[in-house]
Design a protein around this motif. Structure first.
Motif, PDB file in Angstrom:
ATOM      1  N   MET A   9       0.838  -1.192   0.000  1.00 42.23           N
ATOM      2  CA  MET A   9       0.000   0.000   0.000  1.00 42.23           C
ATOM      3  C   MET A   9       0.872   1.241   0.000  1.00 42.23           C
ATOM      4  SD  MET A   9      -1.470   0.190   3.834  1.00 42.23           S
ATOM      5  CE  MET A   9      -0.413   0.310   5.238  1.00 42.23           C
ATOM      6  N   THR A  10       0.236   2.362  -0.234  1.00 42.16           N
ATOM      7  CA  THR A  10       0.910   3.649  -0.201  1.00 42.16           C
ATOM      8  C   THR A  10       0.416   4.382   1.036  1.00 42.16           C
ATOM      9  OG1 THR A  10       0.935   3.708  -2.594  1.00 42.16           O
ATOM     10  CG2 THR A  10       1.320   5.775  -1.470  1.00 42.16           C
ATOM     11  N   LEU A  11       1.338   4.977   1.777  1.00 37.04           N
ATOM     12  CA  LEU A  11       0.998   5.661   3.011  1.00 37.04           C
ATOM     13  C   LEU A  11       1.493   7.095   2.942  1.00 37.04           C
ATOM     14  CD1 LEU A  11      -0.066   5.259   5.960  1.00 37.04           C
ATOM     15  CD2 LEU A  11       2.289   4.793   6.577  1.00 37.04           C
ATOM     16  N   ARG A  12       0.632   8.034   3.327  1.00 35.38           N
ATOM     17  CA  ARG A  12       1.000   9.443   3.401  1.00 35.38           C
ATOM     18  C   ARG A  12       0.332  10.015   4.636  1.00 35.38           C
ATOM     19  NH1 ARG A  12      -1.831  14.099   0.218  1.00 35.38           N
ATOM     20  NH2 ARG A  12      -0.695  15.869   1.034  1.00 35.38           N
ATOM     21  N   VAL A  13       1.083  10.765   5.439  1.00 38.61           N
ATOM     22  CA  VAL A  13       0.533  11.381   6.640  1.00 38.61           C
ATOM     23  C   VAL A  13       0.383  12.868   6.371  1.00 38.61           C
ATOM     24  CG1 VAL A  13       0.868  11.790   9.112  1.00 38.61           C
ATOM     25  CG2 VAL A  13       1.698   9.668   8.073  1.00 38.61           C
ATOM     26  N   TYR A  14      -0.828  13.374   6.598  1.00 41.82           N
ATOM     27  CA  TYR A  14      -1.064  14.796   6.353  1.00 41.82           C
ATOM     28  C   TYR A  14      -2.026  15.361   7.387  1.00 41.82           C
ATOM     29  CZ  TYR A  14      -5.266  12.986   4.077  1.00 41.82           C
ATOM     30  OH  TYR A  14      -6.433  12.331   3.813  1.00 41.82           O
ATOM     31  N   ARG A  15      -2.031  16.684   7.486  1.00 42.74           N
ATOM     32  CA  ARG A  15      -2.894  17.394   8.428  1.00 42.74           C
ATOM     33  C   ARG A  15      -3.777  18.337   7.607  1.00 42.74           C
ATOM     34  NH1 ARG A  15       0.957  19.394  11.759  1.00 42.74           N
ATOM     35  NH2 ARG A  15       0.731  17.582  13.059  1.00 42.74           N
ATOM     36  N   VAL A  16      -5.076  18.339   7.915  1.00 41.14           N
ATOM     37  CA  VAL A  16      -6.011  19.247   7.239  1.00 41.14           C
ATOM     38  C   VAL A  16      -6.374  20.358   8.210  1.00 41.14           C
ATOM     39  CG1 VAL A  16      -8.247  19.451   6.090  1.00 41.14           C
ATOM     40  CG2 VAL A  16      -6.927  17.344   5.861  1.00 41.14           C
ATOM     41  N   GLN A  17      -6.137  21.594   7.797  1.00 37.36           N
ATOM     42  CA  GLN A  17      -6.447  22.760   8.622  1.00 37.36           C
ATOM     43  C   GLN A  17      -7.953  23.035   8.580  1.00 37.36           C
ATOM     44  OE1 GLN A  17      -3.951  24.050  10.349  1.00 37.36           O
ATOM     45  NE2 GLN A  17      -2.435  22.810   9.270  1.00 37.36           N
ATOM     46  N   ALA A  18      -8.443  23.831   9.509  1.00 37.02           N
ATOM     47  CA  ALA A  18      -9.870  24.161   9.567  1.00 37.02           C
ATOM     48  C   ALA A  18     -10.348  24.854   8.286  1.00 37.02           C
ATOM     49  CB  ALA A  18     -10.146  25.049  10.779  1.00 37.02           C
ATOM     50  N   ASP A  19      -9.455  25.592   7.617  1.00 33.66           N
ATOM     51  CA  ASP A  19      -9.846  26.294   6.391  1.00 33.66           C
ATOM     52  C   ASP A  19      -9.693  25.429   5.136  1.00 33.66           C
ATOM     53  OD1 ASP A  19      -7.118  26.194   6.066  1.00 33.66           O
ATOM     54  OD2 ASP A  19      -6.808  28.357   6.039  1.00 33.66           O
ATOM     55  N   GLY A  20      -9.324  24.144   5.309  1.00 36.62           N
ATOM     56  CA  GLY A  20      -9.226  23.223   4.181  1.00 36.62           C
ATOM     57  C   GLY A  20      -7.828  23.037   3.608  1.00 36.62           C
ATOM     58  N   ARG A  21      -6.852  23.800   4.080  1.00 34.09           N
ATOM     59  CA  ARG A  21      -5.482  23.626   3.593  1.00 34.09           C
ATOM     60  C   ARG A  21      -4.915  22.305   4.082  1.00 34.09           C
ATOM     61  NH1 ARG A  21      -2.100  27.984   5.882  1.00 34.09           N
ATOM     62  NH2 ARG A  21      -3.681  27.955   7.486  1.00 34.09           N
ATOM     63  N   VAL A  22      -4.145  21.635   3.217  1.00 37.00           N
ATOM     64  CA  VAL A  22      -3.543  20.352   3.561  1.00 37.00           C
ATOM     65  C   VAL A  22      -2.043  20.538   3.721  1.00 37.00           C
ATOM     66  CG1 VAL A  22      -3.134  17.980   2.779  1.00 37.00           C
ATOM     67  CG2 VAL A  22      -5.328  19.092   2.312  1.00 37.00           C
ATOM     68  N   THR A  23      -1.501  20.095   4.856  1.00 38.47           N
ATOM     69  CA  THR A  23      -0.073  20.171   5.133  1.00 38.47           C
ATOM     70  C   THR A  23       0.465  18.753   5.242  1.00 38.47           C
ATOM     71  OG1 THR A  23      -0.461  22.175   6.418  1.00 38.47           O
ATOM     72  CG2 THR A  23       1.658  21.073   6.722  1.00 38.47           C
ATOM     73  N   THR A  24       1.501  18.430   4.468  1.00 41.12           N
ATOM     74  CA  THR A  24       2.100  17.107   4.522  1.00 41.12           C
ATOM     75  C   THR A  24       2.987  16.988   5.752  1.00 41.12           C
ATOM     76  OG1 THR A  24       2.056  16.882   2.135  1.00 41.12           O
ATOM     77  CG2 THR A  24       3.607  15.483   3.313  1.00 41.12           C
ATOM     78  N   VAL A  25       2.739  15.940   6.546  1.00 38.75           N
ATOM     79  CA  VAL A  25       3.556  15.672   7.725  1.00 38.75           C
ATOM     80  C   VAL A  25       4.674  14.711   7.348  1.00 38.75           C
ATOM     81  CG1 VAL A  25       3.549  14.714  10.070  1.00 38.75           C
ATOM     82  CG2 VAL A  25       1.604  16.066   9.269  1.00 38.75           C
ATOM     83  N   ARG A  26       4.339  13.646   6.591  1.00 34.61           N
ATOM     84  CA  ARG A  26       5.329  12.703   6.066  1.00 34.61           C
ATOM     85  C   ARG A  26       5.004  12.441   4.612  1.00 34.61           C
ATOM     86  NH1 ARG A  26       5.916   8.490  10.978  1.00 34.61           N
ATOM     87  NH2 ARG A  26       7.001   9.922  12.338  1.00 34.61           N
ATOM     88  N   GLU A  27       6.019  12.441   3.766  1.00 34.87           N
ATOM     89  CA  GLU A  27       5.840  12.209   2.338  1.00 34.87           C
ATOM     90  C   GLU A  27       5.293  10.818   2.055  1.00 34.87           C
ATOM     91  OE1 GLU A  27       6.175  14.371  -0.152  1.00 34.87           O
ATOM     92  OE2 GLU A  27       6.740  15.942   1.260  1.00 34.87           O
ATOM     93  N   ARG A  28       4.735  10.632   0.890  1.00 35.33           N
ATOM     94  CA  ARG A  28       4.165   9.358   0.457  1.00 35.33           C
ATOM     95  C   ARG A  28       5.249   8.282   0.370  1.00 35.33           C
ATOM     96  NH1 ARG A  28      -0.153   9.629  -4.116  1.00 35.33           N
ATOM     97  NH2 ARG A  28      -0.820  11.032  -2.505  1.00 35.33           N
TER      98      ARG A  28
END
Length: 58
Positions: A9-28
């Motif tokens: 599988m492919t794994l990516r860790v990200y955080r979604v802000q309240a305004d909808g912006r996505v910030t990558t925590v760990r690359e895919r």
């Protein structure tokens, strides 16, 4: 990207802000399946104290 054989599988860790912006925590990353694990749909019995109390009270 070419397809791999044998699963995985492919794994990516990200955080979604309240305004909808996505910030990558760990690359895919590509994750390979573990070798030699027995597959089962059955979960082991719970070992927590609360469930243990319930088991004894039946």
């Amino acid at each position: 990207m070419p397809e791999k054989e044998g699963g995985g599988m492919t794994l990516r860790v990200y955080r979604v802000q309240a305004d909808g912006r996505v910030t990558t925590v760990r690359e895919r990353r590509e994750i390979e399946p573990a070798e030699g694990l027995a597959w089962s749909m059955e979960f082991p019995p719970c070992a927590c104290p609360r469930c243990g109390e319930r088991e004894g009270g039946r």
